[in-house]
Design a protein around this motif. Structure first.
Motif, PDB file in Angstrom:
ATOM      1  N   THR A  95      42.224 -72.719   8.239  1.00 13.88           N
ATOM      2  CA  THR A  95      42.864 -71.760   9.146  1.00 13.88           C
ATOM      3  C   THR A  95      43.922 -72.419  10.029  1.00 13.88           C
ATOM      4  O   THR A  95      44.802 -71.725  10.549  1.00 13.88           O
ATOM      5  CB  THR A  95      41.828 -71.072  10.050  1.00 13.88           C
ATOM      6  OG1 THR A  95      41.161 -72.063  10.861  1.00 13.88           O
ATOM      7  CG2 THR A  95      40.800 -70.326   9.212  1.00 13.88           C
ATOM      8  N   GLU A  96      43.837 -73.737  10.221  1.00 16.02           N
ATOM      9  CA  GLU A  96      44.867 -74.445  10.984  1.00 16.02           C
ATOM     10  C   GLU A  96      45.041 -75.848  10.417  1.00 16.02           C
ATOM     11  O   GLU A  96      44.070 -76.547  10.151  1.00 16.02           O
ATOM     12  CB  GLU A  96      44.522 -74.548  12.465  1.00 16.02           C
ATOM     13  CG  GLU A  96      45.638 -75.223  13.268  1.00 16.02           C
ATOM     14  CD  GLU A  96      45.333 -75.362  14.747  1.00 16.02           C
ATOM     15  OE1 GLU A  96      46.085 -74.781  15.555  1.00 16.02           O
ATOM     16  OE2 GLU A  96      44.353 -76.056  15.093  1.00 16.02           O
ATOM     17  N   VAL A  97      46.304 -76.252  10.245  1.00 16.18           N
ATOM     18  CA  VAL A  97      46.654 -77.586   9.773  1.00 16.18           C
ATOM     19  C   VAL A  97      47.164 -78.397  10.959  1.00 16.18           C
ATOM     20  O   VAL A  97      48.120 -77.998  11.615  1.00 16.18           O
ATOM     21  CB  VAL A  97      47.741 -77.523   8.677  1.00 16.18           C
ATOM     22  CG1 VAL A  97      48.218 -78.924   8.313  1.00 16.18           C
ATOM     23  CG2 VAL A  97      47.200 -76.796   7.444  1.00 16.18           C
ATOM     24  N   VAL A  98      46.502 -79.525  11.225  1.00 17.01           N
ATOM     25  CA  VAL A  98      46.930 -80.441  12.280  1.00 17.01           C
ATOM     26  C   VAL A  98      47.475 -81.698  11.604  1.00 17.01           C
ATOM     27  O   VAL A  98      46.774 -82.340  10.823  1.00 17.01           O
ATOM     28  CB  VAL A  98      45.758 -80.807  13.217  1.00 17.01           C
ATOM     29  CG1 VAL A  98      46.213 -81.815  14.272  1.00 17.01           C
ATOM     30  CG2 VAL A  98      45.206 -79.557  13.880  1.00 17.01           C
ATOM     31  N   ARG A  99      48.725 -82.057  11.881  1.00 19.52           N
ATOM     32  CA  ARG A  99      49.340 -83.240  11.294  1.00 19.52           C
ATOM     33  C   ARG A  99      50.544 -83.649  12.138  1.00 19.52           C
ATOM     34  O   ARG A  99      50.907 -82.971  13.107  1.00 19.52           O
ATOM     35  CB  ARG A  99      49.748 -82.988   9.846  1.00 19.52           C
ATOM     36  CG  ARG A  99      50.701 -81.821   9.626  1.00 19.52           C
ATOM     37  CD  ARG A  99      50.837 -81.525   8.144  1.00 19.52           C
ATOM     38  NE  ARG A  99      51.713 -80.387   7.882  1.00 19.52           N
ATOM     39  CZ  ARG A  99      51.785 -79.764   6.712  1.00 19.52           C
ATOM     40  NH1 ARG A  99      51.026 -80.165   5.700  1.00 19.52           N
ATOM     41  NH2 ARG A  99      52.610 -78.745   6.523  1.00 19.52           N
ATOM     42  N   GLY A 100      51.191 -84.764  11.773  1.00 21.08           N
ATOM     43  CA  GLY A 100      52.277 -85.306  12.557  1.00 21.08           C
ATOM     44  C   GLY A 100      53.550 -84.478  12.479  1.00 21.08           C
ATOM     45  O   GLY A 100      53.803 -83.786  11.484  1.00 21.08           O
ATOM     46  N   LEU A 102      49.569 -66.708  -1.218  1.00 22.26           N
ATOM     47  CA  LEU A 102      48.483 -67.378  -0.494  1.00 22.26           C
ATOM     48  C   LEU A 102      48.667 -67.202   1.013  1.00 22.26           C
ATOM     49  O   LEU A 102      49.793 -67.064   1.492  1.00 22.26           O
ATOM     50  CB  LEU A 102      48.463 -68.872  -0.841  1.00 22.26           C
ATOM     51  CG  LEU A 102      48.279 -69.210  -2.322  1.00 22.26           C
ATOM     52  CD1 LEU A 102      48.385 -70.712  -2.538  1.00 22.26           C
ATOM     53  CD2 LEU A 102      46.936 -68.685  -2.821  1.00 22.26           C
ATOM     54  N   PRO A 103      47.571 -67.244   1.770  1.00 18.43           N
ATOM     55  CA  PRO A 103      47.682 -67.105   3.222  1.00 18.43           C
ATOM     56  C   PRO A 103      48.362 -68.321   3.849  1.00 18.43           C
ATOM     57  O   PRO A 103      48.276 -69.434   3.326  1.00 18.43           O
ATOM     58  CB  PRO A 103      46.227 -66.979   3.687  1.00 18.43           C
ATOM     59  CG  PRO A 103      45.438 -67.670   2.612  1.00 18.43           C
ATOM     60  CD  PRO A 103      46.171 -67.392   1.327  1.00 18.43           C
ATOM     61  N   THR A 104      49.040 -68.094   4.958  1.00 11.46           N
ATOM     62  CA  THR A 104      49.661 -69.183   5.716  1.00 11.46           C
ATOM     63  C   THR A 104      48.782 -69.505   6.918  1.00 11.46           C
ATOM     64  O   THR A 104      48.562 -68.634   7.766  1.00 11.46           O
ATOM     65  CB  THR A 104      51.063 -68.781   6.200  1.00 11.46           C
ATOM     66  OG1 THR A 104      51.917 -68.600   5.063  1.00 11.46           O
ATOM     67  CG2 THR A 104      51.661 -69.861   7.099  1.00 11.46           C
ATOM     68  N   PRO A 105      48.268 -70.730   7.004  1.00 17.08           N
ATOM     69  CA  PRO A 105      47.446 -71.093   8.159  1.00 17.08           C
ATOM     70  C   PRO A 105      48.315 -71.301   9.396  1.00 17.08           C
ATOM     71  O   PRO A 105      49.548 -71.302   9.313  1.00 17.08           O
ATOM     72  CB  PRO A 105      46.795 -72.409   7.717  1.00 17.08           C
ATOM     73  CG  PRO A 105      47.784 -73.001   6.752  1.00 17.08           C
ATOM     74  CD  PRO A 105      48.403 -71.827   6.040  1.00 17.08           C
ATOM     75  N   ALA A 106      47.685 -71.480  10.534  1.00 19.03           N
ATOM     76  CA  ALA A 106      48.406 -71.888  11.736  1.00 19.03           C
ATOM     77  C   ALA A 106      48.728 -73.380  11.612  1.00 19.03           C
ATOM     78  O   ALA A 106      48.090 -74.101  10.833  1.00 19.03           O
ATOM     79  CB  ALA A 106      47.549 -71.625  12.970  1.00 19.03           C
ATOM     80  N   TYR A 107      49.724 -73.829  12.360  1.00 16.36           N
ATOM     81  CA  TYR A 107      50.110 -75.244  12.302  1.00 16.36           C
ATOM     82  C   TYR A 107      50.178 -75.831  13.708  1.00 16.36           C
ATOM     83  O   TYR A 107      50.586 -75.170  14.675  1.00 16.36           O
ATOM     84  CB  TYR A 107      51.460 -75.401  11.601  1.00 16.36           C
ATOM     85  CG  TYR A 107      51.382 -75.132  10.117  1.00 16.36           C
ATOM     86  CD1 TYR A 107      50.990 -76.126   9.225  1.00 16.36           C
ATOM     87  CD2 TYR A 107      51.669 -73.862   9.602  1.00 16.36           C
ATOM     88  CE1 TYR A 107      50.895 -75.870   7.866  1.00 16.36           C
ATOM     89  CE2 TYR A 107      51.585 -73.604   8.247  1.00 16.36           C
ATOM     90  CZ  TYR A 107      51.188 -74.612   7.384  1.00 16.36           C
ATOM     91  OH  TYR A 107      51.088 -74.350   6.045  1.00 16.36           O
ATOM     92  N   PHE A 108      49.795 -77.098  13.801  1.00 16.31           N
ATOM     93  CA  PHE A 108      49.818 -77.840  15.058  1.00 16.31           C
ATOM     94  C   PHE A 108      50.301 -79.245  14.715  1.00 16.31           C
ATOM     95  O   PHE A 108      49.573 -80.031  14.109  1.00 16.31           O
ATOM     96  CB  PHE A 108      48.409 -77.885  15.665  1.00 16.31           C
ATOM     97  CG  PHE A 108      48.336 -78.481  17.046  1.00 16.31           C
ATOM     98  CD1 PHE A 108      48.240 -77.670  18.160  1.00 16.31           C
ATOM     99  CD2 PHE A 108      48.345 -79.860  17.230  1.00 16.31           C
ATOM    100  CE1 PHE A 108      48.148 -78.213  19.443  1.00 16.31           C
ATOM    101  CE2 PHE A 108      48.260 -80.410  18.493  1.00 16.31           C
ATOM    102  CZ  PHE A 108      48.158 -79.594  19.611  1.00 16.31           C
TER     103      PHE A 108
END
Length: 276
Positions: free
Chosen positions: A205-210, A229-235
């Motif tokens: 549901t959320e991708v955390v990366r640099g 495909l669904p798009t997750p949230a990004y951080f």
């Protein structure tokens, strides 16, 4: 009813985990509190990925205090969690893109690609492809082994998303990035395709990366849209820099977690340094 948070950390076993990875993964764990954290072993680089690095990766991250609920060492409902064991899923996605006329074969060699300007050091991103192999009209085609394939982007299309850390982001197809590689002739998917397929399959549901991967997010959103495909949230997190202002890489052995551990530095000391 709220959706269960599902985050992930996705190290690549091409070297030892360094302080920059640790900081990003620590942030991912903090954001996954109350949800599920998945560890995915992204081992598709056959030349550089080593079993000893994969084993060290798990050991070092456990020492650091990370705790994942699904992964190659603990299993889970979306196993396998090692990308080299998931190749049929990536090939299926490629075949779908080819059948829709959204990808094309690319015969450019490394020498051919060298004619394209080098990427900016700021984000270490791939240069904009010059469309040398792009056909005038794309038609559905069958998959062929031993071929590089690129995804044809919609030129001029504006890709916008709101990042959980960096705010509003905007990229233009054909200007900020070009047709990008999704399949290599050694029968392996690119990072972009494998990441999209796995994030969807593992219900992230959320991708955390640099923040160096912001343009990759724009590319991956295009793939998600194409594949339905669904798009997750990004951080996207800030990068950890060395004394010369350069982002950390696996060549920075002095800042590898196992090196710092051998020096007697504790995980809490490292976490405290993140808070400064």
């Amino acid at each position: 009813m709220s959706i269960l948070y599902r985050g992930r950390i996705a190290p690549t076993p091409t070297g030892y985990i360094h302080l920059g990875h640790a900081r990003t993964f620590w942030i991912a764990q903090q954001r996954a509190v109350g949800g599920v954290l998945v560890l995915r072993n992204e081992d598709l680089d056959r030349q550089r990925c080593k079993p000893e690095f994969a084993a060290a990766m798990l050991e070092d991250l456990r020492w650091f205090g990370l705790d994942w609920q699904e992964g190659p060492d603990v299993g889970g409902p979306f196993a396998p969690y090692t990308q080299s064991e998931r190749l049929p899923l990536y090939e299926d996605a490629l075949r779908r893109l080819l059948a829709m006329g959204l990808a094309y074969a690319c015969t450019c060699s490394r020498k051919d690609l060298a004619r394209i300007a080098a990427p900016h050091a700021e984000d270490d991103d791939e240069p904009v492809y010059d469309n040398h192999c792009r056909p005038a009209e794309l038609e559905p085609q069958d998959f062929a082994a031993g071929v590089n394939y690129r995804f044809r982007i919609p030129d001029g299309e504006v890709l916008q998303f709101t990042d959980g850390n960096l705010g509003s982001q905007r990229f233009i197809g054909g200007e900020d990035f070009g047709d990008f590689l999704i399949w290599r002739k050694d029968c392996l998917p690119s990072y972009q395709l494998a990441c999209v397929v796995d994030d969807a399959a593992m219900q992230i549901t959320e991708v955390v990366r640099g923040r160096d991967l912001l343009k990759s997010t724009a590319r991956q959103i295009l793939l998600q849209q194409a594949l339905g495909l669904p798009t997750p949230a990004y951080f996207h997190t800030e990068l950890v820099l060395d004394d010369h202002g350069e982002r950390l890489a696996k060549r920075h052995d002095a800042l590898a977690l196992r090196t710092l551990r051998a020096q007697g530095i504790s995980p809490q000391q490292l976490i405290d340094s993140f808070m400064k």
